[in-house]
Design a protein around this motif. Structure first.
Motif, mmCIF file in Angstrom:
data_model
loop_
_atom_site.group_PDB
_atom_site.id
_atom_site.type_symbol
_atom_site.label_atom_id
_atom_site.label_comp_id
_atom_site.label_asym_id
_atom_site.label_seq_id
_atom_site.Cartn_x
_atom_site.Cartn_y
_atom_site.Cartn_z
ATOM 1 N N PRO A 77 -39.854 -16.603 14.843
ATOM 2 C CA PRO A 77 -41.001 -17.476 14.574
ATOM 3 C C PRO A 77 -40.919 -18.715 15.450
ATOM 4 N N GLN A 78 -42.032 -19.371 15.610
ATOM 5 C CA GLN A 78 -42.097 -20.520 16.523
ATOM 6 C C GLN A 78 -41.031 -21.562 16.212
ATOM 7 N N GLU A 79 -40.795 -21.789 14.927
ATOM 8 C CA GLU A 79 -39.812 -22.796 14.532
ATOM 9 C C GLU A 79 -38.425 -22.471 15.055
ATOM 10 N N LEU A 80 -38.118 -21.166 15.167
ATOM 11 C CA LEU A 80 -36.779 -20.763 15.582
ATOM 12 C C LEU A 80 -36.661 -20.492 17.078
ATOM 13 N N GLN A 81 -37.773 -20.500 17.789
ATOM 14 C CA GLN A 81 -37.694 -20.307 19.237
ATOM 15 C C GLN A 81 -36.920 -21.439 19.899
ATOM 16 N N LYS A 82 -37.073 -22.639 19.370
ATOM 17 C CA LYS A 82 -36.308 -23.764 19.918
ATOM 18 C C LYS A 82 -34.829 -23.619 19.583
ATOM 19 N N VAL A 83 -34.532 -22.997 18.433
ATOM 20 C CA VAL A 83 -33.139 -22.741 18.065
ATOM 21 C C VAL A 83 -32.532 -21.757 19.057
ATOM 22 N N ASP A 84 -33.262 -20.687 19.324
ATOM 23 C CA ASP A 84 -32.804 -19.663 20.266
ATOM 24 C C ASP A 84 -32.523 -20.280 21.635
ATOM 25 N N LYS A 85 -33.446 -21.075 22.129
ATOM 26 C CA LYS A 85 -33.290 -21.693 23.451
ATOM 27 C C LYS A 85 -32.094 -22.639 23.472
ATOM 28 N N ALA A 86 -31.941 -23.429 22.418
ATOM 29 C CA ALA A 86 -30.844 -24.397 22.366
ATOM 30 C C ALA A 86 -29.492 -23.689 22.369
ATOM 31 N N LEU A 87 -29.388 -22.588 21.624
ATOM 32 C CA LEU A 87 -28.128 -21.845 21.580
ATOM 33 C C LEU A 87 -27.812 -21.243 22.941
ATOM 34 N N ARG A 88 -28.811 -20.714 23.613
ATOM 35 C CA ARG A 88 -28.579 -20.119 24.932
ATOM 36 C C ARG A 88 -28.201 -21.195 25.957
ATOM 37 N N ASP A 89 -28.789 -22.365 25.800
ATOM 38 C CA ASP A 89 -28.494 -23.468 26.722
ATOM 39 C C ASP A 89 -27.042 -23.927 26.623
ATOM 40 N N ILE A 178 -27.997 -21.388 12.255
ATOM 41 C CA ILE A 178 -28.679 -22.622 11.846
ATOM 42 C C ILE A 178 -27.690 -23.772 11.717
ATOM 43 N N ARG A 179 -26.494 -23.459 11.220
ATOM 44 C CA ARG A 179 -25.474 -24.513 11.105
ATOM 45 C C ARG A 179 -25.113 -25.057 12.481
ATOM 46 N N LYS A 180 -24.914 -24.140 13.450
ATOM 47 C CA LYS A 180 -24.571 -24.581 14.804
ATOM 48 C C LYS A 180 -25.705 -25.384 15.427
ATOM 49 N N TYR A 181 -26.928 -24.899 15.238
ATOM 50 C CA TYR A 181 -28.069 -25.605 15.810
ATOM 51 C C TYR A 181 -28.209 -26.996 15.207
ATOM 52 N N ASN A 182 -28.053 -27.088 13.908
ATOM 53 C CA ASN A 182 -28.236 -28.373 13.230
ATOM 54 C C ASN A 182 -27.170 -29.400 13.603
ATOM 55 N N THR A 183 -26.080 -28.938 14.232
ATOM 56 C CA THR A 183 -25.042 -29.884 14.677
ATOM 57 C C THR A 183 -25.272 -30.362 16.117
ATOM 58 N N ILE A 184 -26.255 -29.741 16.814
ATOM 59 C CA ILE A 184 -26.550 -30.163 18.190
ATOM 60 C C ILE A 184 -27.231 -31.532 18.146
ATOM 61 N N PRO A 185 -26.730 -32.473 18.910
ATOM 62 C CA PRO A 185 -27.331 -33.822 18.893
ATOM 63 C C PRO A 185 -28.812 -33.809 19.284
ATOM 64 N N PHE A 186 -29.552 -34.695 18.670
ATOM 65 C CA PHE A 186 -30.967 -34.932 18.999
ATOM 66 C C PHE A 186 -31.873 -33.739 18.660
ATOM 67 N N THR A 187 -31.481 -32.924 17.691
ATOM 68 C CA THR A 187 -32.342 -31.847 17.210
ATOM 69 C C THR A 187 -32.700 -32.111 15.752
#
Length: 237
Positions: A77-89, A178-187
C-alpha cells in the motif's frame, strides 16, 4: 434453413435494445425453432463461471499463485512504499522482498476458502440474470459474481489472512520491518492494517482471474470447451 438465416440476420442487424427483446422471447424449455432455451443460457453461464473458478482461482491457491502472477501480485500500500524504499536505501532489500512475499502467501491461503461460496452463488443465477449477463460486457458474469459474493468472501478471507500471517511468518517479518523503519531518523512511524489491505487485494485478484477466463470464453472460440458453451456464447458474437 431459411428460418435460421432470418434469425441470424436479426441478431446481426438489431440494436442492443432489439437484441435484448429477442433473447427475452427465447423459449423457457429446450427446443423450439431457435434451438436454445433460457435454461441452456443460464446453464452455459454457470459452466463458464465454474470454469473460471476451477481453472483460474485454483491457480491462485498454489505457491506463488499471487506473487508470480503480475495481474494479481499484491504490491505494498502507498503508506508502506516509503518503508520499502527506506529499507532498500539502507541495504535491507532482502528483508523488503520477504515482506512482500509473505503478504502474497497469506492471500494464497485465503483463496482456498472461496470455492464453496462461488459455487453457491453460481447456482443462484436466474433466467433474467442470464439474459442480462450474456448481453453485457466482457466481464458481466464476473461482476454478477462479485456483487453476490464480495461481502461474504471478505468476511471469510479476513480471519483466514489474519491467521495466515502467523502461519507464514508475516506477523514477525512485518513487525521487524516496521520496527526497523520506525528507528530510521527523520521518518514518521507507521502502523498499517495489513490484514484489511491484503484481504481487499486478495478479493481483487480473485475477480481479476475469473474475468480473464470469462473474456476468453466470450472472445475466443477455442476457449468454448463444450457444445453448450459454443451454442450459448454464439448468441453474443
Amino acid at each position: 434453413m431459411k428460418q435460421i438465416f432470418i434469425i441470424l440476420t436479426v441478431f446481426l442487424m438489431s440494436s442492443c435494445a432489439e437484441l435484448q427483446q429477442v433473447v427475452n422471447n427465447l423459449p423457457q424449455a429446450t427446443g423450439g425453432g431457435f434451438g436454445i432455451s433460457n435454461l441452456d443460457i443460464a446453464n452455459g453461464l454457470k459452466e463458464a463461471l465454474n470454469n473460471g473458478v476451477d481453472k483460474e482461482v485454483t491457480k491462485l491457491t498454489q505457491k506463488g499463485g499471487f506473487y508470480n502472477n503480475q495481474l494479481v501480485k499484491i504490491l505494498l500500500p502507498q503508506e508502506l512504499q516509503k518503508v520499502d524504499k527506506a529499507l532498500r536505501d539502507i541495504g535491507l532489500s532482502k528483508l523488503a522482498d520477504e515482506g512482500l512475499k509473505v503478504l502474497n502467501r497469506a492471500a494464497e491461503d485465503a483463496v482456498k476458502e472461496a470455492t464453496p461460496i462461488f459455487v453457491s452463488a453460481v447456482q443462484q443465477i436466474t433466467f433474467n440474470d442470464a439474459r442480462q449477463i450474456l448481453l453485457g460486457s466482457d466481464n458481466s458474469a464476473t461482476k454478477y459474481l462479485e456483487n453476490k459474493t464480495q461481502t461474504q468472501l471478505y468476511q471469510k478471507f479476513n480471519p483466514v489472512i489474519n491467521k495466515s500471517f502467523s502461519k507464514v511468518g508475516a506477523d514477525k517479518i512485518w513487525s521487524n520491518i516496521i520496527r526497523k523503519y520506525n528507528t530510521i531518523p527523520f521518518t514518521n512511524n507507521v502502523n498499517p492494517d495489513l490484514t484489511d489491505y491484503v484481504t481487499s487485494q486478495a478479493l481483487k485478484g480473485v475477480y481479476t482471474m475469473i474475468a480473464v477466463e470469462e473474456k476468453d470464453i466470450r472472445t475466443k472460440l477455442n476457449s468454448r470447451t463444450s457444445d453448450l458453451l459454443k451454442r450459448v456464447f454464439a448468441l453474443q458474437d
